[in-house]
Design a protein around this motif. Sequence first.
Motif, short mmCIF file in Angstrom:
data_model
loop_
_atom_site.label_atom_id
_atom_site.label_comp_id
_atom_site.label_asym_id
_atom_site.label_seq_id
_atom_site.Cartn_x
_atom_site.Cartn_y
_atom_site.Cartn_z
N LEU A 1 0.82 -1.21 0.00
CA LEU A 1 0.00 0.00 0.00
C LEU A 1 0.86 1.26 0.00
O LEU A 1 0.57 2.23 -0.71
CB LEU A 1 -0.92 -0.02 1.23
N ARG A 2 1.95 1.23 0.76
CA ARG A 2 2.85 2.38 0.78
C ARG A 2 3.50 2.58 -0.58
O ARG A 2 3.59 3.71 -1.08
CB ARG A 2 3.92 2.18 1.85
N SER A 3 3.92 1.51 -1.22
CA SER A 3 4.56 1.62 -2.53
C SER A 3 3.61 2.18 -3.58
O SER A 3 3.98 3.04 -4.39
CB SER A 3 5.08 0.25 -2.99
N CYS A 4 2.36 1.72 -3.55
CA CYS A 4 1.38 2.20 -4.52
C CYS A 4 1.08 3.68 -4.33
O CYS A 4 1.00 4.45 -5.30
CB CYS A 4 0.10 1.39 -4.41
N ASN A 5 0.96 4.13 -3.09
CA ASN A 5 0.64 5.53 -2.84
C ASN A 5 1.85 6.43 -3.05
O ASN A 5 1.70 7.59 -3.46
CB ASN A 5 0.07 5.70 -1.43
N GLU A 6 3.04 5.93 -2.78
CA GLU A 6 4.24 6.70 -3.11
C GLU A 6 4.36 6.87 -4.62
O GLU A 6 4.72 7.95 -5.11
CB GLU A 6 5.48 6.01 -2.54
N ALA A 7 4.06 5.81 -5.37
CA ALA A 7 4.07 5.92 -6.83
C ALA A 7 3.00 6.89 -7.31
O ALA A 7 3.22 7.67 -8.25
CB ALA A 7 3.86 4.54 -7.45
N ALA A 8 1.83 6.88 -6.66
CA ALA A 8 0.76 7.81 -7.03
C ALA A 8 1.16 9.26 -6.75
O ALA A 8 0.87 10.16 -7.55
CB ALA A 8 -0.52 7.45 -6.28
N ASN A 9 1.84 9.50 -5.64
CA ASN A 9 2.30 10.86 -5.33
C ASN A 9 3.36 11.33 -6.34
O ASN A 9 3.35 12.49 -6.77
CB ASN A 9 2.88 10.91 -3.92
N ARG B 1 6.31 0.66 -13.76
CA ARG B 1 6.75 -0.73 -13.76
C ARG B 1 8.14 -0.84 -13.16
O ARG B 1 8.45 -1.80 -12.43
CB ARG B 1 6.75 -1.28 -15.19
N ALA B 2 8.99 0.15 -13.44
CA ALA B 2 10.35 0.13 -12.90
C ALA B 2 10.35 0.32 -11.38
O ALA B 2 11.31 -0.05 -10.70
CB ALA B 2 11.19 1.22 -13.56
N ARG B 3 9.26 0.89 -10.83
CA ARG B 3 9.16 1.10 -9.38
C ARG B 3 8.70 -0.17 -8.66
O ARG B 3 8.47 -0.15 -7.46
CB ARG B 3 8.20 2.25 -9.08
N GLY B 4 8.51 -1.26 -9.38
CA GLY B 4 8.15 -2.52 -8.74
C GLY B 4 6.69 -2.88 -8.84
O GLY B 4 6.26 -3.86 -8.22
N LEU B 5 5.90 -2.10 -9.61
CA LEU B 5 4.49 -2.40 -9.76
C LEU B 5 4.28 -3.30 -10.97
O LEU B 5 4.88 -3.09 -12.03
CB LEU B 5 3.68 -1.11 -9.93
N SER B 6 3.41 -4.27 -10.83
CA SER B 6 3.03 -5.10 -11.96
C SER B 6 2.13 -4.32 -12.91
O SER B 6 1.75 -3.17 -12.63
CB SER B 6 2.33 -6.37 -11.48
N ALA B 7 1.73 -4.96 -14.01
CA ALA B 7 1.00 -4.24 -15.05
C ALA B 7 -0.32 -3.68 -14.54
O ALA B 7 -0.60 -2.48 -14.69
CB ALA B 7 0.76 -5.17 -16.24
N GLN B 8 -1.16 -4.53 -13.92
CA GLN B 8 -2.48 -4.07 -13.48
C GLN B 8 -2.40 -3.05 -12.35
O GLN B 8 -3.07 -2.01 -12.40
CB GLN B 8 -3.33 -5.27 -13.05
N PRO B 9 -1.59 -3.25 -11.29
CA PRO B 9 -1.45 -2.22 -10.27
C PRO B 9 -0.95 -0.89 -10.83
O PRO B 9 -1.37 0.19 -10.38
CB PRO B 9 -0.46 -2.82 -9.28
N THR C 1 3.78 -6.41 -3.61
CA THR C 1 5.07 -6.15 -4.26
C THR C 1 6.07 -7.28 -4.02
O THR C 1 7.05 -7.41 -4.75
CB THR C 1 5.66 -4.83 -3.75
N GLY C 2 5.81 -8.09 -2.99
CA GLY C 2 6.70 -9.21 -2.69
C GLY C 2 6.20 -10.53 -3.25
O GLY C 2 6.78 -11.58 -2.95
N GLY C 3 5.14 -10.51 -4.05
CA GLY C 3 4.59 -11.73 -4.61
C GLY C 3 3.14 -11.93 -4.18
O GLY C 3 2.59 -11.16 -3.39
#
Length: 389
Positions: A23-31, A57-65, A134-136
């Motif tokens: 959740l932190r990774s997704c919101n950091e990417a959104a910011n 994608r380079a930030r560790g997110l898969s295609a759909q996220p 992000t870890g699987g």
Amino acid sequence: MKLVVQVKLLPTSQQAEALEVTLRSCNEAANWLAAEAFTRQVTSRAGLQALAYADLRARGLSAQPALHVLRKVADAYAALKAQAKAGGLGKPGSKRYATATSYPIRFRTEAAQPFDDRCLSWRFDTTTVSIWTTGGRLRNVAFAGHPGHLELLARYRRGESDLLRRNGRWYLIATCEIPEDEQNNRPDGFIGVDLGIVNIATTSTGQRHSGRFLNRRREQDRKLRAKLQRKGTKSAKRRAKKRAGREARRARDINHKISKCIVAEAQRTGRGIALEDLGGIRERARLKKPQRVALHTWAFHQLGRFIAYKAKRAGVPVVYVDPACTSRECSRCHYIDTRNRPSQAVFACRSCGFVEHADLNASHNIASRGWWMWVCGVRSVAPARTLVA
């Protein structure tokens, strides 16, 4: 009709840690994306996808996220533009307008993140979910909820589900597309509902839902909140944060119970429901300060919405009537006079001498107006509420 259902996740400590990182990774990417969109003035979904999909994608997110992050940012900017255009941010050039539009949109670390069926799968037989992190892939994450809500999810869930963390607890919020009952187009009259503070809701059939206990609890909460704010220590702030939202949850629970009772009676008796259109009541009301506090903090609009959606689901027609003078008009002879209301609880008509409880008399007037509106062809659509700059 669409109904939002919330269930509580029960992850283990390792699962909770993985969910938190995701959740932190997704919101950091959104910011990061929101800042890029603001700098480059690109806010459409297509534009953002061309601009930043590879970087996400380079930030560790898969295609759909990654696509969900793109859509979340684009939708946030679209909502901001719509609100500004409607005047919800004040006039252009005002301080509020400038504060909202001069900086990139920011997302909280624990803000909701949508997951579609490729990233999240439900297992209702074992009450577990399998979710992407992000870890699987994280499997066998337990969840719990009201049995009725779980049945709705199993039968009618549609589209995405949102993962969020609130006060240290994990939740999944899903949308259900529930079929509506056929609306009763020939109601046998209407049940008028008078909303108030002393009595939260009074119906023309004689039901009275008292607010005495709730108002006493709300007053205690206000005093405790003011005391903690004056103290200002870390422990006081911690206690205030722990109690935050308790009053809102209590009011929401009571509104659900009241609305369920009113709709059930209307459905059982084959009648419709007449409500007052209370839009703008806070601006119109002229009250003393203690009364203003009680009026402005009670969720009248929420109770009305609960009645409306439960009635729609049950096929019960709803109409909204003009609230002017419903508490001053005699339900027998329809004579209107401010002196008809000698006290809060008593109605005594100066013309015909009719005496009744004031809220019950008002509910009869609402029911009568609702019936005439229905006869005249007005249907269950509340008047649109315009935003004033």
